[in-house]
Design a protein around this motif. Structure first.
Motif, mmCIF file in Angstrom:
data_model
loop_
_atom_site.group_PDB
_atom_site.id
_atom_site.type_symbol
_atom_site.label_atom_id
_atom_site.label_comp_id
_atom_site.label_asym_id
_atom_site.label_seq_id
_atom_site.Cartn_x
_atom_site.Cartn_y
_atom_site.Cartn_z
ATOM 1 N N GLU A 63 0.618 -0.997 0.088
ATOM 2 C CA GLU A 63 -0.094 0.078 -0.015
ATOM 3 C C GLU A 63 1.079 1.347 -0.365
ATOM 4 O O GLU A 63 2.051 1.128 -0.015
ATOM 5 C CB GLU A 63 -0.873 -0.384 1.369
ATOM 6 C CG GLU A 63 -0.178 0.003 2.495
ATOM 7 C CD GLU A 63 -1.212 0.288 3.560
ATOM 8 O OE1 GLU A 63 -1.979 -0.484 3.869
ATOM 9 O OE2 GLU A 63 -0.069 0.738 4.999
ATOM 10 N N TRP A 64 0.156 2.569 -0.790
ATOM 11 C CA TRP A 64 1.022 3.919 -0.461
ATOM 12 C C TRP A 64 1.016 4.452 0.854
ATOM 13 O O TRP A 64 -0.228 4.226 1.513
ATOM 14 C CB TRP A 64 0.545 5.270 -1.422
ATOM 15 C CG TRP A 64 0.838 3.912 -2.721
ATOM 16 C CD1 TRP A 64 -0.257 3.831 -3.865
ATOM 17 C CD2 TRP A 64 1.821 4.491 -3.371
ATOM 18 N NE1 TRP A 64 0.674 2.940 -4.750
ATOM 19 C CE2 TRP A 64 1.934 3.460 -4.604
ATOM 20 C CE3 TRP A 64 3.994 4.916 -3.333
ATOM 21 C CZ2 TRP A 64 3.141 4.035 -5.972
ATOM 22 C CZ3 TRP A 64 4.655 4.947 -4.027
ATOM 23 C CH2 TRP A 64 4.023 4.510 -5.464
ATOM 24 N N LYS A 65 1.663 4.342 1.740
ATOM 25 C CA LYS A 65 2.023 5.382 3.079
ATOM 26 C C LYS A 65 3.250 6.235 2.157
ATOM 27 O O LYS A 65 4.658 5.857 2.269
ATOM 28 C CB LYS A 65 2.274 4.051 3.825
ATOM 29 C CG LYS A 65 1.679 5.157 4.856
ATOM 30 C CD LYS A 65 1.948 3.666 6.094
ATOM 31 C CE LYS A 65 1.758 4.577 7.684
ATOM 32 N NZ LYS A 65 2.025 3.183 8.734
ATOM 33 N N ASP A 66 3.190 7.518 3.351
ATOM 34 C CA ASP A 66 4.188 8.793 2.707
ATOM 35 C C ASP A 66 4.739 8.834 1.233
ATOM 36 O O ASP A 66 5.512 8.773 1.304
ATOM 37 C CB ASP A 66 4.556 8.137 4.567
ATOM 38 C CG ASP A 66 4.413 8.475 6.030
ATOM 39 O OD1 ASP A 66 3.113 9.695 5.469
ATOM 40 O OD2 ASP A 66 4.585 7.709 6.380
ATOM 41 N N GLY A 67 3.846 8.805 0.325
ATOM 42 C CA GLY A 67 4.092 8.289 -0.789
ATOM 43 C C GLY A 67 5.065 7.316 -1.302
ATOM 44 O O GLY A 67 5.742 7.427 -2.087
ATOM 45 N N LYS A 68 5.316 6.508 -0.660
ATOM 46 C CA LYS A 68 6.360 5.194 -0.823
ATOM 47 C C LYS A 68 5.336 3.613 -0.899
ATOM 48 O O LYS A 68 3.796 3.806 -0.269
ATOM 49 C CB LYS A 68 7.027 4.913 0.465
ATOM 50 C CG LYS A 68 8.664 6.227 0.601
ATOM 51 C CD LYS A 68 9.710 5.479 1.584
ATOM 52 C CE LYS A 68 10.688 7.205 1.490
ATOM 53 N NZ LYS A 68 11.336 6.190 2.374
ATOM 54 N N GLN A 69 5.619 3.065 -1.304
ATOM 55 C CA GLN A 69 4.110 1.717 -1.344
ATOM 56 C C GLN A 69 5.439 1.013 -0.636
ATOM 57 O O GLN A 69 6.753 0.517 -0.282
ATOM 58 C CB GLN A 69 4.762 0.761 -2.842
ATOM 59 C CG GLN A 69 3.603 0.123 -2.646
ATOM 60 C CD GLN A 69 3.741 -0.150 -4.578
ATOM 61 O OE1 GLN A 69 4.592 -0.049 -5.625
ATOM 62 N NE2 GLN A 69 2.748 -0.740 -4.991
ATOM 63 N N VAL A 70 4.387 0.670 0.959
ATOM 64 C CA VAL A 70 5.018 -0.416 1.682
ATOM 65 C C VAL A 70 4.316 -1.397 1.804
ATOM 66 O O VAL A 70 2.968 -1.856 1.333
ATOM 67 C CB VAL A 70 5.126 0.355 3.259
ATOM 68 C CG1 VAL A 70 6.100 1.545 2.988
ATOM 69 C CG2 VAL A 70 4.124 0.688 3.141
ATOM 70 N N ASP A 71 5.154 -2.756 2.417
ATOM 71 C CA ASP A 71 4.534 -4.071 1.981
ATOM 72 C C ASP A 71 3.467 -4.371 3.427
ATOM 73 O O ASP A 71 3.924 -3.150 4.692
ATOM 74 C CB ASP A 71 5.497 -5.505 2.813
ATOM 75 C CG ASP A 71 6.215 -5.216 1.472
ATOM 76 O OD1 ASP A 71 6.008 -5.596 0.291
ATOM 77 O OD2 ASP A 71 7.333 -6.522 1.817
ATOM 78 N N THR A 72 2.266 -5.345 3.578
ATOM 79 C CA THR A 72 1.325 -4.453 5.387
ATOM 80 C C THR A 72 1.910 -6.007 5.693
ATOM 81 O O THR A 72 1.907 -6.988 4.962
ATOM 82 C CB THR A 72 -0.497 -4.831 4.449
ATOM 83 O OG1 THR A 72 -0.267 -5.688 3.504
ATOM 84 C CG2 THR A 72 -0.517 -3.337 3.762
#
Length: 540
Positions: A63-72
């Motif tokens: 998911e996108w978080k703070d302009g970055k794509q991170v794992d959930t």
């Protein structure tokens, strides 16, 4: 437990787990490290495990978080454990099938029809087969059926399992009863595989028949895309014609559709020849063959439009299936000989006149690569065209068939042979004959006289030698005959040279020839330019 890659030894390690299950650890050598690439792995999983019956997780969802794509924390499940073919057809809508097709073939046009397969006796088979829109190219469209075994992808090479003509279909077949790791020749002889192949053929035929019966209008609208499948089946599958004849269609040049029986009823009163053969007239290009079609329609005949990739090869089979019937293209002969209902019209010219008229046109015909012309004279009526080009049905069809059957390549290498038919009833042709006769009469008199004398001499020699057996002929006899034949040919060559010299300057002759060539798409380049200039000069 782990497997040592070098020695192949089982090595037992003590381990503790908080949950039931096993970890399988694969060791990859350096020369195979490409399989550790994320996109490579994802592609393999998508191909072989896309519809596996148990969930396959590949990493975590992002998911996108703070302009970055991170794992959930949620597993990324890359497969569908309940693909469409495993579901009950009655629970599905048309959009479900179309959506699934888009999943399988993202860049393809919407399919024509589909068939949901579901059988559990005497073999297990499920799947969905789609009729795609084919862009008139068989080879590029093959091998689009995906074969699965218990929802695990196996291959898209389904020859031997699916009948040859149905390899044009798209979709999925899933069966645990097909031997998957044996040769193609074994598959073709395996009893269970033959049962599956027969079942699929029957299911396809039943589905097409049902669609035809339930919504004929929709079926006709899709026929131009659908007929390639039907024709291919008739050509390649024994017995398929007996099923297909109930839903196979003819389309005429007016855009009307008929079943085989309907069309036979339509034409049998007017399109039987003097030998009681029913003649099916057809065209392969409505625009290019327009004048020939019009001529047939003016006679009250119906003309079929057979412009598909396999239409012409298919009529070979239909001629064997239909009783006392034949197919003839509208430009294969003059209109009165397409369906001969009585003796052919007699030419109203003498033999010498016909020979001279033929020579006037024959000597001026263009030299076209891989093309031959024969000239003939017929009385077609004053209203018919002055010059017509036709092509023999048999030879043209054999050349077309040679593109599909390698064993017939001999025909493909032969030159295209056309007939240039001169209408001796037409005023322009009569004018050419009168003017050429008057212009060449004096020059031809001594040649014709000598020719007749030499022909009489040759006839006498032949009559005398015909009384002898071949082995009784002396060398002197053979030389005498050869000398007489040579003398006759020399006079014929002189006669033709005189006629050719006159015809070379006759603009009407060249215009009539070029008009006939233009009508058949055979006038190009320099010849077309000369025709256009001559046309302007004749108008002045």
């Amino acid at each position: 437990m782990r497997l040592s890659p070098r020695a192949g030894r089982k090595v037992r390690d003590d381990a503790e787990r908080e949950q039931h299950g096993s970890d399988i650890i694969l060791y990859v050598d350096d020369d195979c490290k490409e399989f550790l690439d994320k996109f490579k792995l994802e592609g393999l999983l998508n191909k072989y495990c896309k519809f596996m019956a148990v969930p396959v997780a590949f990493g975590k969802k992002t998911e996108w978080k703070d302009g970055k794509q991170v794992d959930t924390d949620e597993d990324n499940i890359i497969n569908s454990v309940e693909p469409l073919w495993t579901k009950t057809p009655s629970t599905l809508k048309d959009e479900d099938y179309k959506s699934f097709y888009r999943t399988l073939y993202p860049m393809s046009d919407e399919p024509l029809f589909w068939i949901h397969l579901n059988v559990d006796y005497p073999f297990n088979l499920t799947g969905i087969l789609y009729f795609p829109k084919i862009k008139n190219n068989i080879e590029l469209q093959k091998n689009k059926i995906q074969l699965y075994c218990n929802q695990v992808f196996v291959t898209d090479q389904v020859e031997g399992i699916v009948p040859e003509f149905l390899t044009l279909l798209h979709g999925v077949i899933d069966s645990p009863d097909i031997p998957l790791n044996v040769s193609r020749s074994y598959l073709q002889s395996d009893r269970e595989v033959k049962k599956i192949s027969t079942y699929i053929t029957k299911k396809v035929a039943d589905r097409l028949k049902a669609i035809f019966n339930e919504n004929r209008k929709e079926y006709e609208e899709k026929w131009d895309d659908l007929k390639l499948f039907i024709n291919y089946g008739i050509l390649s599958e024994d017995g398929f014609y007996d099923r297909a004849k109930e839903f196979a269609l003819f389309k005429d040049t007016e855009g009307k559709y008929f079943t085989f029986d309907e069309y036979k009823t339509l034409i049998e009163a007017n399109q039987k020849d003097k030998d009681d053969q029913l003649v099916y007239l057809y065209a392969t290009d409505k625009e290019e063959q327009y004048s020939y079609i019009k001529g047939a329609q003016d006679k009250g005949y119906s003309v079929l439009l057979l412009d598909g990739q396999l239409d012409v090869p298919t009529i070979q089979t239909l001629e064997q299936k239909f009783e006392k019937s034949r197919f003839t293209r509208v430009d294969s002969d003059i209109i009165d000989r397409l369906i001969v209902k009585s003796d052919a019209p007699k030419n109203n010219l003498s033999e010498d006149q016909s020979d001279n008229l033929s020579a006037v046109f024959r000597t001026q015909l263009p030299k076209i690569e891989h093309t031959e012309f024969m000239v003939q004279v017929d009385a077609l009526g004053a209203e018919a065209r002055p010059v017509v080009i036709t092509q023999n049905e048999y030879m043209r069809r054999m050349k077309e068939m040679s593109r599909f059957q390698p064993g017939m390549s001999f025909y493909g290498q032969m030159p295209d042979s056309f007939n240039l038919v001169l209408n001796s009833d037409h005023p322009l042709v009569k004018k050419v004959l009168d003017e050429s006769s008057a212009a060449t009469e004096e020059a031809l008199k001594p040649i014709v006289a000598e020719l007749k004398g030499q022909e009489a001499r040759l006839a006498a020699i032949r009559a005398q030698q015909d009384k002898k057996k071949y082995d009784e002929l002396t060398q002197e006899d053979k030389d005498q005959k050869a000398e007489a034949e040579k003398a006759v040919q020399e006079q014929k060559d002189k006669k033709q040279a005189v006629i050719a010299e006159y015809a070379k300057g006759n603009s009407v002759v060249h215009q009539l020839i070029d008009l006939a060539l233009l009508q058949n798409g055979m006038l190009k380049g320099e010849a077309l330019d000369a025709f256009l200039k001559r046309s302007v000069d004749l108008i002045k």
